[in-house]
Design a protein around this motif. Structure first.
Motif, PDB file in Angstrom:
ATOM      1  N   HIS A  15       7.648  20.124  -7.987  1.00  0.00           N
ATOM      2  CA  HIS A  15       7.322  18.436  -8.294  1.00  0.00           C
ATOM      3  C   HIS A  15       7.073  17.608  -7.106  1.00  0.00           C
ATOM      4  O   HIS A  15       6.445  16.642  -7.407  1.00  0.00           O
ATOM      5  N   ARG A  16       7.427  18.211  -5.794  1.00  0.00           N
ATOM      6  CA  ARG A  16       6.775  17.223  -4.886  1.00  0.00           C
ATOM      7  C   ARG A  16       5.531  17.602  -4.627  1.00  0.00           C
ATOM      8  O   ARG A  16       4.825  16.514  -4.145  1.00  0.00           O
ATOM      9  N   GLY A  17       4.905  18.592  -4.904  1.00  0.00           N
ATOM     10  CA  GLY A  17       3.521  18.812  -5.047  1.00  0.00           C
ATOM     11  C   GLY A  17       2.785  17.890  -5.834  1.00  0.00           C
ATOM     12  O   GLY A  17       1.583  17.289  -5.643  1.00  0.00           O
ATOM     13  N   VAL A  18       3.371  17.669  -7.021  1.00  0.00           N
ATOM     14  CA  VAL A  18       2.750  16.536  -8.212  1.00  0.00           C
ATOM     15  C   VAL A  18       2.842  15.309  -7.408  1.00  0.00           C
ATOM     16  O   VAL A  18       1.841  14.499  -7.552  1.00  0.00           O
ATOM     17  N   VAL A  19       3.832  14.691  -6.598  1.00  0.00           N
ATOM     18  CA  VAL A  19       3.967  13.581  -5.972  1.00  0.00           C
ATOM     19  C   VAL A  19       2.729  13.422  -5.084  1.00  0.00           C
ATOM     20  O   VAL A  19       2.249  12.300  -5.133  1.00  0.00           O
ATOM     21  N   ARG A  20       2.716  14.392  -4.328  1.00  0.00           N
ATOM     22  CA  ARG A  20       1.754  14.312  -3.201  1.00  0.00           C
ATOM     23  C   ARG A  20       0.371  14.352  -3.915  1.00  0.00           C
ATOM     24  O   ARG A  20      -0.449  13.051  -3.279  1.00  0.00           O
ATOM     25  N   ASP A  21      -0.023  14.907  -4.769  1.00  0.00           N
ATOM     26  CA  ASP A  21      -1.424  14.792  -5.205  1.00  0.00           C
ATOM     27  C   ASP A  21      -1.628  13.454  -6.243  1.00  0.00           C
ATOM     28  O   ASP A  21      -2.329  12.825  -6.010  1.00  0.00           O
ATOM     29  N   THR A  22      -0.380  12.971  -6.755  1.00  0.00           N
ATOM     30  CA  THR A  22      -0.625  11.781  -7.322  1.00  0.00           C
ATOM     31  C   THR A  22      -0.665  10.597  -6.389  1.00  0.00           C
ATOM     32  O   THR A  22      -1.454   9.607  -6.598  1.00  0.00           O
ATOM     33  N   VAL A  64       0.757  -1.116  -0.018  1.00  0.00           N
ATOM     34  CA  VAL A  64       0.114   0.050  -0.257  1.00  0.00           C
ATOM     35  C   VAL A  64       1.027   1.115   0.005  1.00  0.00           C
ATOM     36  O   VAL A  64       1.945   1.258   1.011  1.00  0.00           O
ATOM     37  N   LEU A  65       0.746   2.171  -1.035  1.00  0.00           N
ATOM     38  CA  LEU A  65       1.503   3.295  -1.258  1.00  0.00           C
ATOM     39  C   LEU A  65       1.277   4.320  -0.119  1.00  0.00           C
ATOM     40  O   LEU A  65      -0.081   4.465   0.395  1.00  0.00           O
ATOM     41  N   PRO A  66       2.204   4.943   0.701  1.00  0.00           N
ATOM     42  CA  PRO A  66       1.927   5.899   1.546  1.00  0.00           C
ATOM     43  C   PRO A  66       1.832   7.118   1.057  1.00  0.00           C
ATOM     44  O   PRO A  66       1.533   7.454  -0.237  1.00  0.00           O
ATOM     45  N   THR A  67       1.267   8.180   1.850  1.00  0.00           N
ATOM     46  CA  THR A  67       0.509   9.402   1.278  1.00  0.00           C
ATOM     47  C   THR A  67       1.513  10.589   2.260  1.00  0.00           C
ATOM     48  O   THR A  67       2.269  10.030   3.120  1.00  0.00           O
ATOM     49  N   THR A  68       1.633  11.643   1.846  1.00  0.00           N
ATOM     50  CA  THR A  68       2.322  12.607   2.239  1.00  0.00           C
ATOM     51  C   THR A  68       1.943  14.062   2.448  1.00  0.00           C
ATOM     52  O   THR A  68       0.872  14.295   1.697  1.00  0.00           O
ATOM     53  N   SER A  69       2.409  15.029   3.488  1.00  0.00           N
ATOM     54  CA  SER A  69       1.689  16.390   3.454  1.00  0.00           C
ATOM     55  C   SER A  69       2.418  17.090   2.694  1.00  0.00           C
ATOM     56  O   SER A  69       3.376  16.755   2.064  1.00  0.00           O
ATOM     57  N   THR A  70       1.885  18.405   2.499  1.00  0.00           N
ATOM     58  CA  THR A  70       2.499  19.477   1.648  1.00  0.00           C
ATOM     59  C   THR A  70       3.749  19.929   2.402  1.00  0.00           C
ATOM     60  O   THR A  70       4.120  19.851   3.521  1.00  0.00           O
ATOM     61  N   PHE A  71       4.771  20.428   1.452  1.00  0.00           N
ATOM     62  CA  PHE A  71       6.043  20.915   2.138  1.00  0.00           C
ATOM     63  C   PHE A  71       6.472  22.031   1.169  1.00  0.00           C
ATOM     64  O   PHE A  71       6.675  21.909  -0.048  1.00  0.00           O
ATOM     65  N   SER A  72       7.027  23.232   1.657  1.00  0.00           N
ATOM     66  CA  SER A  72       7.576  24.257   1.062  1.00  0.00           C
ATOM     67  C   SER A  72       8.921  24.152   1.501  1.00  0.00           C
ATOM     68  O   SER A  72       9.686  24.426   2.311  1.00  0.00           O
ATOM     69  N   PHE A  73       9.739  23.804   0.387  1.00  0.00           N
ATOM     70  CA  PHE A  73      11.371  23.933   0.488  1.00  0.00           C
ATOM     71  C   PHE A  73      11.952  25.103   1.123  1.00  0.00           C
ATOM     72  O   PHE A  73      13.022  25.320   1.723  1.00  0.00           O
ATOM     73  N   SER A  74      11.343  26.393   0.416  1.00  0.00           N
ATOM     74  CA  SER A  74      11.907  27.615   0.547  1.00  0.00           C
ATOM     75  C   SER A  74      11.820  28.070   2.081  1.00  0.00           C
ATOM     76  O   SER A  74      12.252  28.747   2.606  1.00  0.00           O
ATOM     77  N   SER A  75      10.756  27.396   2.692  1.00  0.00           N
ATOM     78  CA  SER A  75      10.660  27.593   4.415  1.00  0.00           C
ATOM     79  C   SER A  75      12.026  27.076   5.149  1.00  0.00           C
ATOM     80  O   SER A  75      11.936  27.525   6.191  1.00  0.00           O
ATOM     81  N   SER A  76      12.670  26.220   4.508  1.00  0.00           N
ATOM     82  CA  SER A  76      13.766  25.424   5.447  1.00  0.00           C
ATOM     83  C   SER A  76      15.069  25.537   4.476  1.00  0.00           C
ATOM     84  O   SER A  76      15.877  25.564   5.107  1.00  0.00           O
ATOM     85  N   PHE A  77      14.987  25.962   3.358  1.00  0.00           N
ATOM     86  CA  PHE A  77      16.309  25.936   2.713  1.00  0.00           C
ATOM     87  C   PHE A  77      16.047  27.163   1.663  1.00  0.00           C
ATOM     88  O   PHE A  77      15.430  27.531   1.087  1.00  0.00           O
ATOM     89  N   ASN A  78      17.551  27.485   1.603  1.00  0.00           N
ATOM     90  CA  ASN A  78      17.860  28.788   0.812  1.00  0.00           C
ATOM     91  C   ASN A  78      18.800  28.311  -0.108  1.00  0.00           C
ATOM     92  O   ASN A  78      20.167  27.706   0.380  1.00  0.00           O
TER      93      ASN A  78
END
Length: 492
Positions: A34-41, A6-20
């Protein structure tokens, strides 16, 4: 087989909030997109009915493969490593807060989804993404093999069968390659993983499982007996009536050793999964599947040793090997056929196929498994034990009748036979996994500043399909907000 993950699911995440990223300012935004696309898929795949999930696996795999180069680029930037001779500099502003819902961990609340795992490290984001890709590839191998087990339609041809098995094997070996990479990467970790799904022992267990199932597929490619048993239950196939299966003697012994290698991989996976403690325990269904796979692999090896003996004219020894296979599967016989001669040696078929309540229970379980295969649900969740039992019982009935009427050879005890089983023989080796890299032109384009903000709202829940509409009137019954007046009341 293979295992119905069973494939897992994940929350949203903004890389800019933690990485520069100073060298490539648009990299965090591109990674978030592209992570948002993975999450929605993953969420769309989860919401589909089980019978409709197989066609969406290609989309899941594609979205993960597109996202991973950006994730590896940020990972390389944290260490100031170069990609295509171009150095990437990423600065950690704050610890990321990401959620993944594991699916292999033991669930403390039966009937509910397991709790989400909160991760605060990019390393574990990488582990979840790669392990999800490996699970999706394993599910693709299941989808490729599914037509081979259908008994409600015309059987597939030899060419189609070989193509399906080859495709499934490639997917499993790709998954094993990914898990092998994660296993070596996990050796450098000093922190406790947030979930048992990505613990070092689980990763190694999953790698051994993938190799075991790929090894069994190498045997299935040239093993005609499962297809023969399936054809007997298929009203659309009558070829089994006039064409007997044929296996050369040398290959029968080779197949037995391959099955023993698969059993060794399954035993290693079971030991690792049973001892997993970091991040919690794994589900009992998964651990039981690994033990069932070990039993099935050893039983299949016993069957091929029996085929090898029967081809050499040793029918009594061949029957003993089949009894050994039933013992490995945990199928009781009546009476115990250790030793004896001819009909007096207990030459009848195993009690699992007898009458009474036990026979009805066996027939009911077989029909239930056939329905699972037809509907494309969690078929093969017993690691092929039922299928192998059917094959062994078919050969046992045939060889016992032959021995009782023609050969009348003594059936030796099965203990010494099991004690002299050789070691397994490997056929597959996982290729080293090469982390995907961004193309030079894509990397160069991300030197430009981002065109928009890298923000995704306030959706931290990894299952936001249950989110409540904030525009609903207070106290209104869900779905009836249009029937309530809002704004300034009109008293005219």
């Amino acid at each position: 087989m293979p295992y119905p993950f069973v494939l897992p699911t994940t929350s949203t995440f903004s890389f800019s909030s933690s990485f520069n990223c100073e060298s490539h300012p648009s990299l965090p935004l591109s990674a978030s997109t592209h992570r948002g696309v993975v999450r929605d898929t993953l969420k769309k795949h989860k919401r589909l009915p089980p019978t409709s999930q197989a066609p969406s696996l290609s989309t899941v795999v594609s979205s993960l493969q597109t996202y991973l180069p950006y994730l590896f680029a940020i990972d390389a930037g944290l260490s100031h490593k170069a990609i295509h001779a171009e150095e990437i500099s990423v600065i950690l502003k704050s610890a990321p807060s990401i959620e993944w819902r594991p699916t292999l961990s033991s669930n403390p609340l039966p009937g509910r989804e397991p709790p989400r795992a909160k991760i605060a490290s990019l390393e574990y984001e990488l582990f979840f993404a790669l392990s999800t890709l490996a699970a999706a590839l394993t599910l693709q191998s299941r989808a490729a093999l599914h037509p081979l087990y259908l008994t409600t339609s015309a059987p597939v041809g030899t060419t189609q069968r070989q193509t399906a098995i080859a495709s499934a094997t490639r997917s499993l070996l790709d998954a094993a390659s990914i898990l092998d990479y994660l296993s070596s990467r996990a050796e450098a970790l000093t922190t406790t993983p947030p979930a048992a799904d990505i613990s070092p022992s689980t990763i190694r267990a999953l790698r051994s499982l993938a190799l075991a199932e790929a090894t069994l597929l190498a045997v299935l490619k040239d093993d005609p007996y499962p297809a023969v048993v399936a054809a007997e239950r298929n009203p659309n196939d009558t070829e089994w009536m006039y064409k007997a299966p044929d296996i050369p003697k040398v290959r029968a012994h080779l197949f037995a050793r391959l099955c023993l290698a698969a059993a060794e991989h399954a035993a290693q996976a079971h030991a690792l999964a049973s001892s997993s403690s970091s991040g919690g325990k794994l589900s009992s269904e998964f651990v039981k599947y690994l033990e069932d796979l070990r039993r099935t692999s050893r039983a299949r090896a016993c069957r091929f040793f029996g085929i090898d003996a029967e081809l050499g004219g040793q029918t009594g020894t061949a029957i003993a090997w089949l009894w050994a296979g039933l013992q490995e599967l945990g199928v009781e016989r009546k009476p115990d056929g250790s030793g004896g001669k001819g009909k007096g040696s207990g030459g009848g078929s195993s009690s699992s196929g007898g009458g009474g309540l036990r026979g009805l229970r066996k027939e009911w379980s077989e029909r239930r498994e056939d329905k699972r295969v037809e509907k494309g649900l969690d078929w093969g969740a017993d690691a092929g034990k039922l299928e192998e039992t059917r094959v062994i019982e078919m050969l046992e009935a045939k060889w016992t009748k032959q021995n009782d009427t023609m050969m009348t050879q003594a059936v030796p005890p099965i203990g010494p036979l099991l004690a002299q089983m050789p070691s397994g023989r490997e056929i597959h080796s996982s290729k080293p996994y090469q982390p995907p890299l961004l193309e030079p032109d894509v990397l160069e384009a991300m030197r430009a500043p981002p065109e928009r903000s890298d923000e995704y709202g306030n959706y931290s829940d990894s299952d936001d399909e249950t989110a409540v509409d904030s525009s609903a009137a207070p106290g209104a019954f869900p779905g009836t907000q249009a029937e309530y007046r809002t704004g300034t009341p009109n008293y005219y």
